[in-house]
Design an enzyme around this catalytic site. Structure first.
Site, PDB file in Angstrom:
ATOM      1  N   GLY A  50       0.818  -1.212   0.000  1.00 12.34           N
ATOM      2  CA  GLY A  50       0.000   0.000   0.000  1.00 12.34           C
ATOM      3  C   GLY A  50       0.847   1.256   0.000  1.00 12.34           C
ATOM      4  O   GLY A  50       1.950   1.287   0.561  1.00 12.34           O
ATOM      5  N   ALA A  51       0.300   2.319  -0.605  1.00 16.80           N
ATOM      6  CA  ALA A  51       1.023   3.593  -0.696  1.00 16.80           C
ATOM      7  C   ALA A  51       1.377   4.135   0.676  1.00 16.80           C
ATOM      8  O   ALA A  51       2.478   4.663   0.875  1.00 16.80           O
ATOM      9  CB  ALA A  51       0.178   4.616  -1.452  1.00 16.80           C
ATOM     10  N   ASP A  52       0.467   4.009   1.647  1.00 15.94           N
ATOM     11  CA  ASP A  52       0.741   4.538   2.982  1.00 15.94           C
ATOM     12  C   ASP A  52       1.954   3.865   3.601  1.00 15.94           C
ATOM     13  O   ASP A  52       2.839   4.519   4.159  1.00 15.94           O
ATOM     14  CB  ASP A  52      -0.484   4.386   3.887  1.00 15.94           C
ATOM     15  CG  ASP A  52      -1.078   2.977   3.909  1.00 15.94           C
ATOM     16  OD1 ASP A  52      -0.726   2.143   3.041  1.00 15.94           O
ATOM     17  OD2 ASP A  52      -1.916   2.711   4.787  1.00 15.94           O
ATOM     18  N   ARG A  53       2.048   2.558   3.461  1.00 15.47           N
ATOM     19  CA  ARG A  53       3.164   1.809   4.051  1.00 15.47           C
ATOM     20  C   ARG A  53       4.473   2.120   3.315  1.00 15.47           C
ATOM     21  O   ARG A  53       5.528   2.234   3.930  1.00 15.47           O
ATOM     22  CB  ARG A  53       2.843   0.315   4.029  1.00 15.47           C
ATOM     23  CG  ARG A  53       1.568   0.021   4.835  1.00 15.47           C
ATOM     24  CD  ARG A  53       1.096  -1.391   4.666  1.00 15.47           C
ATOM     25  NE  ARG A  53       1.858  -2.262   5.567  1.00 15.47           N
ATOM     26  CZ  ARG A  53       1.767  -3.576   5.542  1.00 15.47           C
ATOM     27  NH1 ARG A  53       1.004  -4.180   4.661  1.00 15.47           N
ATOM     28  NH2 ARG A  53       2.469  -4.300   6.390  1.00 15.47           N
ATOM     29  N   ASP A  72       1.742   2.026  12.253  1.00 14.21           N
ATOM     30  CA  ASP A  72       0.781   3.022  11.784  1.00 14.21           C
ATOM     31  C   ASP A  72      -0.604   2.661  12.322  1.00 14.21           C
ATOM     32  O   ASP A  72      -1.166   1.615  11.989  1.00 14.21           O
ATOM     33  CB  ASP A  72       0.769   3.077  10.257  1.00 14.21           C
ATOM     34  CG  ASP A  72      -0.025   4.266   9.708  1.00 14.21           C
ATOM     35  OD1 ASP A  72      -0.793   4.889  10.471  1.00 14.21           O
ATOM     36  OD2 ASP A  72       0.123   4.561   8.512  1.00 14.21           O
ATOM     37  N   THR A 127     -18.484  -2.575  33.436  1.00 19.70           N
ATOM     38  CA  THR A 127     -18.377  -3.016  32.042  1.00 19.70           C
ATOM     39  C   THR A 127     -17.540  -2.061  31.187  1.00 19.70           C
ATOM     40  O   THR A 127     -16.618  -2.491  30.486  1.00 19.70           O
ATOM     41  CB  THR A 127     -19.773  -3.178  31.421  1.00 19.70           C
ATOM     42  OG1 THR A 127     -20.490  -4.165  32.166  1.00 19.70           O
ATOM     43  CG2 THR A 127     -19.685  -3.611  29.966  1.00 19.70           C
TER      44      THR A 127
END
Length: 199
Positions: A50-53, A72, A127
């Protein structure tokens, strides 16, 4: 000048039209043509990265050097290994924190939606605090455990850099994150543009 980095093909098309129509600019697309990444991806299908990575790899190597792990915190939480030459060596894709919270709420009707924050105690007495602890400290455990395993497999100390929306929150809870860099992906885009244009 405009450079686009995206993992959504439709977004690339729409942003390209926007750049052409409203700014009169032919945009560069990170990873394609003149704007190729320029690093070795030591994985089985380099085109699937991927472009981000890829952009995080470029920016982290340019700023920090050495052997790295880039975490990320996005829709997915990714862990990417980068060697001292700047080569991408592979990584891990885990469900993102918000995605996990939504799945927990959807699958168990009695569990409410909760915000992601650091709880006051690890052991919840109700909870909602129990859910907050499970998400927050559970992800801290995931981060620390995966970093240990990555370093063991890689055979090096590796500097850990974190980016993404929830990175500051999780950096507070662990010493394994050494650098918090909220603009990593954007600086990756700037670096690809600089290399592509020589300026």
């Amino acid at each position: 000048a405009i450079i686009i980095g995206s993992v959504v093909p439709r977004a690339i098309h729409n942003l390209t039209v926007l750049a052409q129509k409203y700014f009169g600019v032919e945009p560069m697309i990170a990873g394609l043509g003149q704007a190729e990444y320029g690093f070795h991806a030591d994985i089985e299908q380099p085109s699937s990265l991927g472009a981000d990575r890829a952009l995080n790899t470029i920016a982290a190597h340019a700023k920090y050097g050495g052997d790295l792990v880039v975490i990320d915190f996005g829709t997915a939480t990714t862990f990417d290994a980068v060697d001292f030459n700047g080569a991408y060596k592979g990584g891990i894709i885990a469900p993102g924190i918000n995605l996990s919270l939504e799945a927990l709420h959807m699958a168990a009707a009695q569990l409410p939606r909760v915000a992601v924050r650091r709880p006051d105690t690890v052991i919840g007495k109700r909870t909602v605090p129990a859910m907050m602890s499970g998400v927050y400290w559970g992800y801290i455990g995931v981060i620390e455990g995966l970093i240990d395993r990555i370093r063991d497999e890689f055979g090096a100390a590796m500097t850990v850099v974190a980016t993404g929306g929830l990175a500051p929150l999780f950096a507070e809870g662990t010493d394994v994150i050494e650098h918090l860099d909220q603009e990593l992906t954007l600086r990756g885009l700037a670096e690809v543009h600089r290399r592509s244009t020589g300026g």
